[in-house]
Design a protein around this motif. Sequence first.
Motif, PDB file in Angstrom:
ATOM      1  N   PHE A 127       0.819  -1.204   0.000  1.00  0.00           N
ATOM      2  CA  PHE A 127       0.000   0.000   0.000  1.00  0.00           C
ATOM      3  C   PHE A 127       0.864   1.270   0.000  1.00  0.00           C
ATOM      4  CE2 PHE A 127      -2.650  -3.392   1.609  1.00  0.00           C
ATOM      5  CZ  PHE A 127      -3.709  -3.297   0.716  1.00  0.00           C
ATOM      6  N   ILE A 128       2.024   1.219   0.620  1.00  0.00           N
ATOM      7  CA  ILE A 128       2.965   2.337   0.524  1.00  0.00           C
ATOM      8  C   ILE A 128       3.444   2.465  -0.922  1.00  0.00           C
ATOM      9  CG2 ILE A 128       5.284   3.110   1.177  1.00  0.00           C
ATOM     10  CD1 ILE A 128       4.674   2.062   3.984  1.00  0.00           C
ATOM     11  N   GLY A 129       3.698   1.336  -1.564  1.00  0.00           N
ATOM     12  CA  GLY A 129       4.092   1.349  -2.977  1.00  0.00           C
ATOM     13  C   GLY A 129       3.019   1.965  -3.855  1.00  0.00           C
ATOM     14  N   ILE A 130       1.748   1.668  -3.571  1.00  0.00           N
ATOM     15  CA  ILE A 130       0.653   2.275  -4.338  1.00  0.00           C
ATOM     16  C   ILE A 130       0.704   3.790  -4.208  1.00  0.00           C
ATOM     17  CG2 ILE A 130      -1.852   2.595  -4.439  1.00  0.00           C
ATOM     18  CD1 ILE A 130      -2.175  -0.340  -3.723  1.00  0.00           C
ATOM     19  N   GLY A 131       0.816   4.264  -2.976  1.00  0.00           N
ATOM     20  CA  GLY A 131       0.826   5.711  -2.755  1.00  0.00           C
ATOM     21  C   GLY A 131       2.002   6.401  -3.422  1.00  0.00           C
TER      22      GLY A 131
END
Length: 169
Positions: A127-131
């Motif tokens: 989810f950090i990668g998505i952001g």
Amino acid sequence: MKGRERGIFRGLGRWMRYYLLRLVRVRDEQRRVQKGIALGAVMHFIPTPGIGLAVALIIAVFLRANKAATTIANVFAAPAAVPMWFLNYWVGKLFVGAKNAGHVVDVHGQGFVAMWHWLASQGVGFFIGIGVNMVVGFAILYVVSGWVLRRAAAKIQSRRASPSPEGRP
């Protein structure tokens, strides 16, 4: 076979040129078109198969982005969706380390349920990668699309300004 392959690529080039011209000729502010292009493309970082375009159009209303540009960019970026998800995984792994990054599994042919179970097992890193990917991708695509649109508009203007050889007696 070579002539047929050339015909396929020529058709694809014409198709892409047609939609680029549609984006250049849109009667809207260029920054709204740029926002639409960037938004439509980066929406594929979020794993929302089947509803990504609808989500992008809803967000386009709030960002005041051009909806036609959002749709065109979303369609063109669709083949890159799965590589974008793996980029999320790797970028998240860089930020949080390997222990919270989850693992890559082969869910080919197992359907959406297996994909959602894999997604839930990825942890915070995904989810950090998505952001991170969405913010960086949006910024890069906003700038690049502005440059491409300006160049295409200038090329169209120069063609209109120059006299055509067919019009001469």
